[in-house]
Design a protein around this motif. Structure first.
Motif, PDB file in Angstrom:
ATOM      1  N   PRO A  93      26.787  28.301  47.267  1.00  0.00           N
ATOM      2  CA  PRO A  93      27.471  29.244  48.168  1.00  0.00           C
ATOM      3  C   PRO A  93      29.000  29.136  48.112  1.00  0.00           C
ATOM      4  O   PRO A  93      29.702  30.130  48.235  1.00  0.00           O
ATOM      5  CB  PRO A  93      26.936  28.882  49.551  1.00  0.00           C
ATOM      6  N   ASP A  94      29.510  27.920  47.898  1.00  0.00           N
ATOM      7  CA  ASP A  94      30.961  27.746  47.793  1.00  0.00           C
ATOM      8  C   ASP A  94      31.513  28.374  46.518  1.00  0.00           C
ATOM      9  O   ASP A  94      32.541  29.040  46.535  1.00  0.00           O
ATOM     10  CB  ASP A  94      31.335  26.261  47.839  1.00  0.00           C
ATOM     11  N   THR A  95      30.824  28.149  45.399  1.00  0.00           N
ATOM     12  CA  THR A  95      31.309  28.740  44.148  1.00  0.00           C
ATOM     13  C   THR A  95      31.140  30.254  44.161  1.00  0.00           C
ATOM     14  O   THR A  95      31.966  30.974  43.598  1.00  0.00           O
ATOM     15  CB  THR A  95      30.588  28.132  42.931  1.00  0.00           C
ATOM     16  N   LEU A  96      30.087  30.740  44.813  1.00  0.00           N
ATOM     17  CA  LEU A  96      29.898  32.186  44.917  1.00  0.00           C
ATOM     18  C   LEU A  96      31.006  32.820  45.749  1.00  0.00           C
ATOM     19  O   LEU A  96      31.547  33.860  45.383  1.00  0.00           O
ATOM     20  CB  LEU A  96      28.528  32.493  45.537  1.00  0.00           C
ATOM     21  N   ALA A  97      31.385  32.168  46.842  1.00  0.00           N
ATOM     22  CA  ALA A  97      32.465  32.693  47.680  1.00  0.00           C
ATOM     23  C   ALA A  97      33.789  32.701  46.925  1.00  0.00           C
ATOM     24  O   ALA A  97      34.553  33.668  47.001  1.00  0.00           O
ATOM     25  CB  ALA A  97      32.588  31.859  48.955  1.00  0.00           C
ATOM     26  N   GLY A  98      34.073  31.648  46.177  1.00  0.00           N
ATOM     27  CA  GLY A  98      35.321  31.584  45.416  1.00  0.00           C
ATOM     28  C   GLY A  98      35.381  32.613  44.300  1.00  0.00           C
ATOM     29  O   GLY A  98      36.401  33.283  44.116  1.00  0.00           O
ATOM     30  N   ALA A  99      34.286  32.754  43.543  1.00  0.00           N
ATOM     31  CA  ALA A  99      34.262  33.728  42.452  1.00  0.00           C
ATOM     32  C   ALA A  99      34.353  35.154  42.990  1.00  0.00           C
ATOM     33  O   ALA A  99      35.076  35.992  42.443  1.00  0.00           O
ATOM     34  CB  ALA A  99      32.992  33.555  41.622  1.00  0.00           C
ATOM     35  N   THR A 100      33.662  35.431  44.073  1.00  0.00           N
ATOM     36  CA  THR A 100      33.717  36.764  44.681  1.00  0.00           C
ATOM     37  C   THR A 100      35.121  37.068  45.192  1.00  0.00           C
ATOM     38  O   THR A 100      35.645  38.169  44.976  1.00  0.00           O
ATOM     39  CB  THR A 100      32.702  36.861  45.838  1.00  0.00           C
ATOM     40  N   ARG A 101      35.736  36.113  45.830  1.00  0.00           N
ATOM     41  CA  ARG A 101      37.097  36.294  46.344  1.00  0.00           C
ATOM     42  C   ARG A 101      38.078  36.578  45.198  1.00  0.00           C
ATOM     43  O   ARG A 101      38.931  37.455  45.297  1.00  0.00           O
ATOM     44  CB  ARG A 101      37.527  35.052  47.107  1.00  0.00           C
ATOM     45  N   CYS A 102      37.950  35.842  44.124  1.00  0.00           N
ATOM     46  CA  CYS A 102      38.856  36.025  42.986  1.00  0.00           C
ATOM     47  C   CYS A 102      38.679  37.414  42.362  1.00  0.00           C
ATOM     48  O   CYS A 102      39.653  38.113  42.090  1.00  0.00           O
ATOM     49  CB  CYS A 102      38.589  34.933  41.951  1.00  0.00           C
ATOM     50  N   ILE A 103      37.434  37.818  42.149  1.00  0.00           N
ATOM     51  CA  ILE A 103      37.160  39.125  41.527  1.00  0.00           C
ATOM     52  C   ILE A 103      37.626  40.263  42.426  1.00  0.00           C
ATOM     53  O   ILE A 103      38.225  41.235  41.968  1.00  0.00           O
ATOM     54  CB  ILE A 103      35.650  39.266  41.213  1.00  0.00           C
ATOM     55  N   LYS A 104      37.372  40.143  43.728  1.00  0.00           N
ATOM     56  CA  LYS A 104      37.722  41.238  44.643  1.00  0.00           C
ATOM     57  C   LYS A 104      39.217  41.366  44.882  1.00  0.00           C
ATOM     58  O   LYS A 104      39.683  42.427  45.303  1.00  0.00           O
ATOM     59  CB  LYS A 104      36.992  41.064  45.968  1.00  0.00           C
ATOM     60  N   ARG A 105      39.988  40.319  44.631  1.00  0.00           N
ATOM     61  CA  ARG A 105      41.435  40.408  44.843  1.00  0.00           C
ATOM     62  C   ARG A 105      42.143  41.211  43.760  1.00  0.00           C
ATOM     63  O   ARG A 105      43.268  41.653  43.967  1.00  0.00           O
ATOM     64  CB  ARG A 105      42.050  39.019  44.915  1.00  0.00           C
ATOM     65  N   MET A 106      41.532  41.361  42.623  1.00  0.00           N
ATOM     66  CA  MET A 106      42.167  42.157  41.571  1.00  0.00           C
ATOM     67  C   MET A 106      42.183  43.612  42.000  1.00  0.00           C
ATOM     68  O   MET A 106      41.203  44.134  42.511  1.00  0.00           O
ATOM     69  CB  MET A 106      41.399  42.029  40.250  1.00  0.00           C
ATOM     70  N   GLY A 107      43.292  44.252  41.787  1.00  0.00           N
ATOM     71  CA  GLY A 107      43.374  45.651  42.156  1.00  0.00           C
ATOM     72  C   GLY A 107      44.786  46.167  42.124  1.00  0.00           C
ATOM     73  O   GLY A 107      45.701  45.548  41.578  1.00  0.00           O
ATOM     74  N   PHE A 108      44.983  47.308  42.742  1.00  0.00           N
ATOM     75  CA  PHE A 108      46.261  47.998  42.713  1.00  0.00           C
ATOM     76  C   PHE A 108      47.370  47.197  43.388  1.00  0.00           C
ATOM     77  O   PHE A 108      48.483  47.104  42.884  1.00  0.00           O
ATOM     78  CB  PHE A 108      46.112  49.379  43.374  1.00  0.00           C
ATOM     79  N   LEU A 109      47.076  46.604  44.529  1.00  0.00           N
ATOM     80  CA  LEU A 109      48.115  45.899  45.285  1.00  0.00           C
ATOM     81  C   LEU A 109      48.469  44.535  44.700  1.00  0.00           C
ATOM     82  O   LEU A 109      49.636  44.168  44.630  1.00  0.00           O
ATOM     83  CB  LEU A 109      47.687  45.729  46.741  1.00  0.00           C
ATOM     84  N   ARG A 110      47.487  43.771  44.298  1.00  0.00           N
ATOM     85  CA  ARG A 110      47.748  42.410  43.842  1.00  0.00           C
ATOM     86  C   ARG A 110      47.866  42.289  42.328  1.00  0.00           C
ATOM     87  O   ARG A 110      48.256  41.244  41.820  1.00  0.00           O
ATOM     88  CB  ARG A 110      46.654  41.483  44.343  1.00  0.00           C
ATOM     89  N   GLY A 111      47.477  43.292  41.598  1.00  0.00           N
ATOM     90  CA  GLY A 111      47.586  43.251  40.143  1.00  0.00           C
ATOM     91  C   GLY A 111      46.278  42.885  39.462  1.00  0.00           C
ATOM     92  O   GLY A 111      45.245  42.726  40.092  1.00  0.00           O
ATOM     93  N   ASP A 112      46.376  42.752  38.146  1.00  0.00           N
ATOM     94  CA  ASP A 112      45.182  42.496  37.344  1.00  0.00           C
ATOM     95  C   ASP A 112      45.062  41.048  36.878  1.00  0.00           C
ATOM     96  O   ASP A 112      44.200  40.733  36.068  1.00  0.00           O
ATOM     97  CB  ASP A 112      45.181  43.418  36.120  1.00  0.00           C
TER      98      ASP A 112
END
Length: 157
Positions: free
Chosen positions: A108-127
């Protein structure tokens, strides 16, 4: 009598020296052991070539998977690339499962970290996103056609 005692002592010394200098049996590399654990614990993982401290793995949810082993600054490193710009839940689940096995952290910890990292990519924070989560260094990168995640742990931790 002395001759017999002397020859017995010499024989015992020779026997001890033979066992003392016998090299220990060969053991598999830790990285190979990790790859075997990944294959046994995650369905669909197959082990590919090994080159320069990197083991190439295959999984249906990922386009490319690499397990990097012990180097000067990291203990282990997991790199996974997806086929699409927005990775599927199966890809994120696979990355979390592999990271849990490699770094011995609850899934669950690694899933939360990987999900957080993937979801942060975008228009505001960059690629290109770098973050730390549960003593793991995560870097997510996105191009026009694919996304990738690299998870590692520093050697000093």
């Amino acid at each position: 009598m002395r001759r017999l005692a002397r020859s017995a002592a010499v024989l015992a010394l020779v026997a001890v020296s033979m066992f003392a200098f016998n090299p220990s049996p060969a053991r598999a590399d830790r990285c190979d052991d990790l790859a075997a654990q990944l294959k046994s614990q995650i369905d669909g993982v197959s082990i590919g070539k090994t080159a320069a401290n990197v083991i190439y793995l295959e999984h249906p949810a990922a386009k490319q998977v690499r397990l990097g082993c012990f180097s000067r600054n990291v203990t282990n490193q997991l790199y996974a690339a997806s086929d699409s710009r927005k990775p599927s839940p199966a890809f994120i689940n696979f990355v979390a499962s592999a990271a849990a096995v490699i770094f011995t952290i609850p899934k669950p910890d690694t899933l939360a970290g990987a999900t957080r990292c993937i979801k942060r990519m975008g228009f505001l924070r960059g690629d290109d996103i770098k973050l730390r989560y549960r003593r793991l260094d995560m870097q997510c990168t996105r191009t026009k056609t694919s996304a990738s995640i690299t998870i590692s742990r520093g050697k000093d931790e």
